[in-house]
Design an enzyme around this catalytic site. Structure first.
Site, PDB file in Angstrom:
ATOM      1  N   CYS A  82      45.321  -9.270  30.584  1.00  8.46           N
ATOM      2  CA  CYS A  82      45.324  -9.177  29.122  1.00  8.46           C
ATOM      3  C   CYS A  82      45.939 -10.381  28.430  1.00  8.46           C
ATOM      4  CB  CYS A  82      46.042  -7.907  28.682  1.00  8.46           C
ATOM      5  SG  CYS A  82      45.264  -6.393  29.288  1.00  8.46           S
TER       6      CYS A  82
ATOM      7  N   CYS B  78      51.916  -7.687  27.297  1.00  8.00           N
ATOM      8  CA  CYS B  78      51.975  -7.289  28.705  1.00  8.00           C
ATOM      9  C   CYS B  78      50.605  -7.523  29.328  1.00  8.00           C
ATOM     10  CB  CYS B  78      52.357  -5.814  28.837  1.00  8.00           C
ATOM     11  SG  CYS B  78      51.183  -4.687  28.047  1.00  8.00           S
TER      12      CYS B  78
END
Length: 473
Positions: free
Chosen positions: A137, A457
């Site tokens: 991500c 994250c």
């Protein structure tokens, strides 16, 4: 680890008090007082002997729920649209771009170097190098910092960085047994050899391998990790739903108020022009409460309503050395300053990257939480965000897991994701980082701040944080 986290929670405020305080943050927006004695130390983060690197501008095509208007396209189509949007927005000459870097997570095998295919499709010279990076991500974060490094090293003056994801069409493979048979069959030279191989094929060979958003090392989906993290930090279902509702409500307000300046229209071939994100859907706590757990059934607290959804989209930013930008007549949006990457245990701390990265980037820059005017954190799950906030507010967690004497501190909610986040705007995995950075720049200008902190994250237990400094107005 689980028992240690449980002990950590017991050292924190009791759950009802925490819930009340979170609700207060989310709906009243009263200031959270930071650690006493933290001074405001406003100063430029420019470093002697180091190039100033700026983001001139950034764009993204609308982020859409997978299976909607982008369903018939390929990833490079979306990336090309973002590149063309950036060219139109900035009028930068294509031959002035020295390098292009794109991030992606789920690769289309036909265009594995999607940066190159998108660049050629957007009309960049075939002499302009381009490569693709992947870091879950935070892939477009990696693309941006790769560009920063190239400019800082003097290899380039102008770099385009971005990210793309198309969750509407992901690779579905034959089983490994079938793949092995087919590859062997391709090398067979005689009819007998081919018939012998074909005769060994069994019905189970035809079972497809479906992709899953799961950790290879743990075989656990991020949703399961989010559920366990929420449980470990005593984050209730109500708190998660309240936070998700906040995200959608603020995103809707920003969209209606014309604040999402990075969104550029995209004429989808054979369809209408898409002009805005389609995942922003403010609901009610009553309606959200009716949804069943999505991962840990029947007692989990993570649902479709308090999780980011599968999203298609692409983004792009134009990075330059300050000297080059001014020479070309640009007024940059912001400086890109210090950044860090972190890694933790991919099982129990998979989604705690923002806590670790925020602490490290502030220490690196010599700043405190009180110095930050704008916070843009990636919202993978509401439970993940709230767990990070609770970890950042814990002296015990800081001492036992981060090697610090005291807690990081909690971002004031009136400065936190004020224009919505991934829960509402959408999360095309590799495209989110660029959205966070350019949103931080726009918010700094709109809200009159100097420093923005972007944090996210990523799968694999990794995380990223970057400091963005508003360019002098």
């Amino acid at each position: 680890m689980s028992s240690m986290l449980t002990h950590a929670i017991r050292s924190l405020p009791a759950s009802p008090a925490w819930a009340a305080r979170v609700c207060k943050y989310l709906y009243v927006y009263q200031k959270i007082e930071l650690v006493a004695g933290q001074p405001k130390s406003k100063k430029t983060l420019a470093k002697s002997g180091t190039k100033n690197i700026v983001v001139v501008d950034g764009v993204r095509i609308p982020f859409l729920q997978s299976g909607t208007s982008y369903v018939d396209l390929m990833p490079h189509d979306l990336a090309r649209a973002a590149l063309l949007g950036l060219l139109n927005r900035t009028s930068v000459p294509k031959d002035a771009v020295d390098y292009i870097v794109y991030g992606t997570v789920i690769q289309e095998v036909k265009t594995s170097n999607v940066a190159r295919e998108a660049a050629l499709g957007a009309g960049f010279s075939d002499k302009t190098p381009a490569h693709t990076v992947t870091m879950a991500c935070i892939s477009s974060n990696q693309a941006m910092t790769t560009g920063v490094g190239m400019i800082a090293a003097g290899q380039c003056d102008v770099v385009v960085a971005g990210g793309v994801e198309l969750m509407s069409d992901v690779p579905i493979r034959h089983s490994r047994k079938m793949r092995k048979t087919m590859l062997t069959l391709n090398r067979a030279k005689t009819l007998g050899q081919k018939l012998s191989l074909i005769s060994k094929i069994r019905p189970d060979y035809f079972a497809p391998e479906l992709p899953a958003v799961a950790e290879f090392s743990t075989s656990e989906t991020m949703g399961h990790s989010a559920d366990r993290l929420a449980a470990a930090f005593a984050i209730s279902r109500l708190e998660q739903d309240e936070y998700a509702l906040r995200s959608h409500t603020l995103a809707k307000k920003a969209q209606d108020g014309g604040l999402l300046l990075d969104v550029v229209p995209f004429k989808v071939p054979g369809k209408d022009t898409v002009t805005k994100d389609n995942g922003i859907r403010p609901s009610s706590l009553e309606q959200m409460g009716k949804l069943k757990p999505a991962f840990v059934k029947p007692y989990g607290t993570v649902t479709a309503a308090n999780s980011s959804f599968l999203t298609d989209g692409a983004s792009a930013v134009l990075l330059m050395s300050e000297e080059k930008a001014l020479a070309m007549g640009y007024k940059p949006k912001a400086y890109l300053r210090d950044f860090v990457y972190v890694s933790q245990d991919p099982k129990d701390q998979l989604l705690l990257g923002p806590t670790y990265a925020t602490s490290k980037v502030l220490e690196k820059a010599g700043l405190t939480m009180a110095d930050i005017d704008v916070f843009e954190f990636h919202e993978a799950f509401a439970g993940q965000i709230l767990a990070n906030l609770k970890a950042m507010d814990s002296d015990w967690f800081a001492q036992n897991y981060m090697g610090k004497k005291s807690k990081v501190g909690v971002p004031p909610m009136e400065k936190f994701n004020n224009w919505g986040g991934s829960l509402s705007l959408g999360h095309p995995f590799a495209a989110t980082g660029c959205r966070l950075v350019i949103t931080a720049a726009h918010r700094l200008k709109k809200e009159g701040g100097q420093y923005g902190l972007v944090a996210a994250c990523a799968a694999g237990g990794q995380g990223h944080a970057m400091l963005v400094e508003l360019y002098p107005q």
